[in-house]
Design an enzyme around this catalytic site. Sequence first.
Site, PDB file in Angstrom:
ATOM      1  CE  LYS A  91     -24.644 -12.973 -53.117  1.00  0.00           C
ATOM      2  NZ  LYS A  91     -24.338 -14.331 -53.578  1.00  0.00           N
TER       3      LYS A  91
ATOM      4  CG  HIS B  48     -19.248 -19.672 -55.311  1.00  0.00           C
ATOM      5  ND1 HIS B  48     -17.979 -19.545 -54.790  1.00  0.00           N
ATOM      6  CD2 HIS B  48     -19.977 -18.649 -54.800  1.00  0.00           C
ATOM      7  CE1 HIS B  48     -17.947 -18.490 -54.000  1.00  0.00           C
ATOM      8  NE2 HIS B  48     -19.138 -17.934 -53.977  1.00  0.00           N
TER       9      HIS B  48
END
Length: 389
Positions: A183, A321
């Site tokens: 991230k 996802h």
Amino acid sequence: MRIVDVRERSVPISRYNDPALPSGGLTTSIVALTTDTVRDGKPVVGYGFASIGRFAQGGLIRERFAPRLLAAADADLANGAGTNLDPFRAWKTMMKGEKPGGHGERCVAVGTLDMAVWDAAAKIAGVPLYRLIADLVGDGSAPHPTVPAYAGGGYSYPTDDLSQLSDEVRAMLAQGYTHVKIKIGGAPLERDLKRIEAVQALLAAPNHLAVDAMNSFNAEQCLAAAAALRPHHLWWFEDICDPLDFETHAATVIAYHGAIAAGEALFSAAEAKLLDRYGGLRPAKDILLFDPVHTYGLPGYLQIIETLKGGGWPRSAFWPHGGHLFSLHVVSALGLGGCEVNPFSFAPFGGLSDGVTPQGGRVAPPEVPGIGFETKAKLRDLFGSLSTE
Ligand code: MG
């Protein structure tokens, strides 16, 4: 063929291997859906959960969608032969009276129950879910026994970020993953670049790393990030801006040049069409992240694949996802590009079956009837606890 009981509970989930670290109060819904079909002396129970990243949906599940399944007649749930649930009929039953648009997180509630319907249907058929999906909606080719996979995770740590991030990635590599995703976007760009450099130093090649900005950048930040990330030759740059800001999205695609990944926070075929038309993406290069749970479940996900096929998108562009076993079955059955796995995040939902690791960067779905949540002891116990409440 009836659904006789649906139970739901909201449970906390953590982005970290250590659940004591703060994860913003993130939750997900778990459901147990009991059928009137008996196998091995017991009613078949399908399990589902709300994937990760969008919180639990207990109100919508308990008050709106589960009652429709429980009230449904045989003909609204069963296949033509009356031998199994028809997940597409069950889906129409849940969606009866729902108007297009305004997805809110209604799509997540429906997707949670849809996952449990698919689990139950595969258990009734006595086959792993990927086989049932391939039989019902495949293109006639055999399901893929193994699929490419990468390890997702790499959330920012509140202390010792770089060393803890490096430890996490080393542990991913030790399990056999060759590609990882971390991230960015939660810190100043200079700090994100240090995270990228620290992880790339551990990988076989710079393009084994993808980064996910979690839709956090505004227009100006997108262009600054595009310029800063471009020399790093990443695998892809994901979730760059607000999912409906197609103008910023398209401008960033041009500025960045490398592969962009998008679609995780879009929930319908109509939204997917807008992304394709206005988001600047290139079917030969970019990645589509739609979540087969958050898009009203697998029937909604299939509508998205079909819609984008018309825009020239190959199945290899779809990397769903979620990082869980349901997505793994979907990728295998439909011949999609590959699968995310969360080996250290979102326990007990992330990761493969207990004791299973990737081989040569590829993973296989569990060979048991259904999704195979029961192949993960902690997950089996969590779902099992629903029926004793
Ligand atoms: Mg993402």
